[in-house]
Scaffold this motif. Structure first.
Motif, PDB file in Angstrom:
ATOM      1  N   PRO A  72       0.699  -1.329  -0.010  1.00  7.57           N
ATOM      2  CA  PRO A  72      -0.137   0.171  -0.108  1.00  7.57           C
ATOM      3  C   PRO A  72       0.875   1.259  -0.134  1.00  7.57           C
ATOM      4  O   PRO A  72       1.993   1.102   0.349  1.00  7.57           O
ATOM      5  CB  PRO A  72      -0.886   0.130   1.260  1.00  7.57           C
ATOM      6  N   GLY A  73       0.198   2.326  -0.240  1.00  7.21           N
ATOM      7  CA  GLY A  73       0.774   3.714  -0.177  1.00  7.21           C
ATOM      8  C   GLY A  73       0.745   4.518  -1.435  1.00  7.21           C
ATOM      9  O   GLY A  73       1.208   3.998  -2.521  1.00  7.21           O
ATOM     10  N   LEU A  74      -0.216   5.543  -1.268  1.00  9.10           N
ATOM     11  CA  LEU A  74      -0.271   6.151  -2.510  1.00  9.10           C
ATOM     12  C   LEU A  74       0.364   7.694  -2.820  1.00  9.10           C
ATOM     13  O   LEU A  74      -0.005   8.234  -3.720  1.00  9.10           O
ATOM     14  CB  LEU A  74      -2.228   6.540  -2.426  1.00  9.10           C
ATOM     15  N   GLU A  75       1.443   7.746  -1.908  1.00  9.01           N
ATOM     16  CA  GLU A  75       2.114   9.215  -2.000  1.00  9.01           C
ATOM     17  C   GLU A  75       3.193   9.042  -1.075  1.00  9.01           C
ATOM     18  O   GLU A  75       3.427   8.234   0.034  1.00  9.01           O
ATOM     19  CB  GLU A  75       1.056  10.070  -1.197  1.00  9.01           C
ATOM     20  N   ALA A  76       4.204   9.854  -1.252  1.00 14.11           N
ATOM     21  CA  ALA A  76       5.410   9.642  -0.753  1.00 14.11           C
ATOM     22  C   ALA A  76       6.376  10.913  -1.177  1.00 14.11           C
ATOM     23  O   ALA A  76       6.238  11.621  -1.968  1.00 14.11           O
ATOM     24  CB  ALA A  76       6.484   8.550  -1.337  1.00 14.11           C
ATOM     25  N   VAL A  77       7.246  11.187   0.001  1.00 15.63           N
ATOM     26  CA  VAL A  77       7.992  12.260  -0.255  1.00 15.63           C
ATOM     27  C   VAL A  77       9.368  11.827   0.532  1.00 15.63           C
ATOM     28  O   VAL A  77       9.709  11.151   1.157  1.00 15.63           O
ATOM     29  CB  VAL A  77       7.800  13.393   0.901  1.00 15.63           C
ATOM     30  N   GLY A  78      10.526  12.138  -0.520  1.00 18.14           N
ATOM     31  CA  GLY A  78      11.917  11.652  -0.257  1.00 18.14           C
ATOM     32  C   GLY A  78      12.698  12.367  -1.211  1.00 18.14           C
ATOM     33  O   GLY A  78      12.529  13.464  -1.703  1.00 18.14           O
ATOM     34  N   ALA A  91      16.942  15.360 -10.595  1.00 14.90           N
ATOM     35  CA  ALA A  91      18.495  15.006 -10.397  1.00 14.90           C
ATOM     36  C   ALA A  91      18.458  14.120  -9.230  1.00 14.90           C
ATOM     37  O   ALA A  91      17.554  14.308  -8.324  1.00 14.90           O
ATOM     38  CB  ALA A  91      19.287  16.262 -10.182  1.00 14.90           C
ATOM     39  N   LEU A  92      19.597  13.087  -9.371  1.00 12.43           N
ATOM     40  CA  LEU A  92      19.550  12.413  -8.055  1.00 12.43           C
ATOM     41  C   LEU A  92      19.896  13.106  -6.782  1.00 12.43           C
ATOM     42  O   LEU A  92      20.493  14.159  -6.847  1.00 12.43           O
ATOM     43  CB  LEU A  92      21.073  11.561  -8.324  1.00 12.43           C
ATOM     44  N   GLY A  93      19.246  12.590  -5.680  1.00 14.83           N
ATOM     45  CA  GLY A  93      19.462  13.539  -4.532  1.00 14.83           C
ATOM     46  C   GLY A  93      18.405  14.656  -4.303  1.00 14.83           C
ATOM     47  O   GLY A  93      18.152  15.116  -3.076  1.00 14.83           O
ATOM     48  N   GLU A  94      17.722  14.859  -5.453  1.00 21.48           N
ATOM     49  CA  GLU A  94      16.864  15.849  -5.106  1.00 21.48           C
ATOM     50  C   GLU A  94      15.520  15.741  -4.410  1.00 21.48           C
ATOM     51  O   GLU A  94      14.999  14.744  -4.348  1.00 21.48           O
ATOM     52  CB  GLU A  94      16.624  16.672  -6.655  1.00 21.48           C
ATOM     53  N   ARG A  95      14.926  16.766  -3.332  1.00 22.76           N
ATOM     54  CA  ARG A  95      13.789  16.409  -2.930  1.00 22.76           C
ATOM     55  C   ARG A  95      12.395  16.446  -3.653  1.00 22.76           C
ATOM     56  O   ARG A  95      12.382  17.455  -4.384  1.00 22.76           O
ATOM     57  CB  ARG A  95      13.455  17.556  -1.758  1.00 22.76           C
ATOM     58  N   VAL A  96      11.889  15.367  -3.704  1.00 24.48           N
ATOM     59  CA  VAL A  96      10.416  15.304  -4.310  1.00 24.48           C
ATOM     60  C   VAL A  96       9.447  14.886  -3.486  1.00 24.48           C
ATOM     61  O   VAL A  96       9.590  14.294  -2.369  1.00 24.48           O
ATOM     62  CB  VAL A  96      10.869  14.447  -5.568  1.00 24.48           C
TER      63      VAL A  96
END
Ligand SMILES: NC(=O)c1ccc[n+]([C@@H]2O[C@H](COP(=O)([O-])OP(=O)(O)OC[C@H]3O[C@@H](n4cnc5c(N)ncnc54)[C@H](OP(=O)(O)O)[C@@H]3O)[C@@H](O)[C@H]2O)c1
Length: 339
Positions: A72-78, A91-96
């Motif tokens: 499950p899980g419909l949304e994520a931040v990282g 870009a790699l490492g960028e906050r999204v």
């Protein structure tokens, strides 16, 4: 908040919420599984925060067809972990922040279509990760329900069922920001009503008081827009709340019980029955979804919409489900995936 991207190597393991059978929250487990690799057009995200939505309760109970085991899980931040073939502009490492509509967001790593990824830079840089995770599905849905489905105009009266919930609290604030004159909330308990009043409602009443409250607040004219994510017995009574040409927007069925309307119903009642489905918008109107997603995050980053997040460690995902389905929750549960 940032964290250093790990160099992905095929065969990396990660922790993910999973269920292998449908049932009560006890079917949820945190399992160690292979981390996904991005397919063409996708990226993977090292997830920090992941929201829990009522839809995931419904998936877990088997109310929608999902393959088992389900992640499950419909949304994520990282942060961006790896880019799939053809992906540009990230870009790699960028906050999204991302809608992970196929699931998999309640995990340390998720693969997601790049079209559903928003960079947390510029005006969104100030957004803390937990609030961003709490806003993705709920605030985007509230915006779509009020505008694309509900066609809210300034000066109108809006009624919001499940007023103290994730979508409800966002809908009240957005309705105000969009110029609604009167916003009436409906909840199942006085404690929830007291909580919800802080989110911009003119009044918050119990389900058995809606009719009287709308009549009093509108001088008998009726409401212009009713947001109905609840269904069940109350759904049949909502047309009677509406002013001529009012809109009843259906976007959920928390009561797990639908009702039947006849095709002639809108004709006889001078009303519109409308609907909103985030997954459907993603599939059929992806540019509109992206516009709403970016706008939703900007509303929160700019302080115009407040998301009340309760952050839990990943292992406590079952608690979030329990709170949601026993109607005990207010605001939004977000998992700290690294805790
Ligand atoms: N269509 C879409 O694309 C879309 C997207 C996001 C969310 N949704 C829907 O919008 C609604 C809100 O989502 P959310 O994640 O923010 O959840 P939520 O509103 O925080 O929680 C669900 C709320 O539904 C109400 N409810 C009414 N009858 C219920 C019942 N029998 N069992 C449990 N809850 C009941 C409860 O509020 P009261 O106790 O105050 O009634 C409960 O707090 C959900 O129905 C969800 O499925 C739809």
């Amino acid at each position: 908040m940032t964290h250093t991207p790990t160099a992905p190597t095929p065969g990396d393991r990660m922790r993910s919420v999973r269920f292998g059978s449908f049932g009560d929250p006890s079917v949820l487990e945190v399992a160690e599984v292979a981390a996904p690799e991005p397919q063409p057009g996708q990226i993977t995200i090292d997830v920090r925060y992941a929201g829990v939505n009522f839809a995931e309760v419904m998936f877990r109970r088997g109310q929608f067809p999902v393959d088992l085991p389900h992640f499950p899980g419909l949304e994520a931040v990282g942060t961006v972990r790896a880019l799939g073939e053809g992906v540009t502009g990230l870009a790699l490492g960028e906050r999204v922040a991302a809608l992970t509509l196929g699931g998999g967001g309640n995990a340390e790593v998720v693969a997601v279509g790049a079209e559903h990824v928003v960079r947390l830079d510029g005006e969104l840089a100030a957004l803390d990760g937990a609030s961003a995770a709490g806003a993705l599905c709920n605030v985007t849905t509230a915006l779509g329900v009020l505008t694309s489905a509900g066609h809210l105009s300034p000066g109108e009266t809006v009624v919001v069922l499940a007023a103290a919930g994730g979508v409800g609290t966002a809908a009240a604030q957005l309705a105000r920001n969009l110029g609604a004159a009167t916003v009436i909330g409906v909840t199942s308990s006085p404690a929830k009503a007291a909580y919800a009043r802080d989110y911009g409602y003119d009044s918050v009443v119990s389900y058995d008081r809606i009719q009287d409250e709308v009549a009093e607040r509108t001088g008998g004219a009726g409401a212009d827009l009713v947001l109905d994510s609840v269904g069940g017995a109350v759904r049949s009574s909502l047309t009677a709340l509406l002013a001529p040409f009012g809109r009843h927007v259906v976007f959920g069925n928390a009561a797990s019980e639908d009702v039947t309307f006849e095709g002639n119903h809108p004709w006889y009642t001078n009303s519109s029955l409308a609907g909103y489905n985030l997954g459907g918008v993603a599939g059929r109107a992806p540019r509109l979804l992206r516009t709403h997603l970016e706008q939703a995050l900007a509303e929160v980053a700019g302080g115009r919409v407040r998301v009340d997040v309760k952050v839990l460690p990943l292992k406590d995902v079952a608690h979030a489900h329990e709170q949601l389905e026993t109607r005990a929750s207010t605001g939004k549960y977000v998992l700290d995936v690294r805790a």
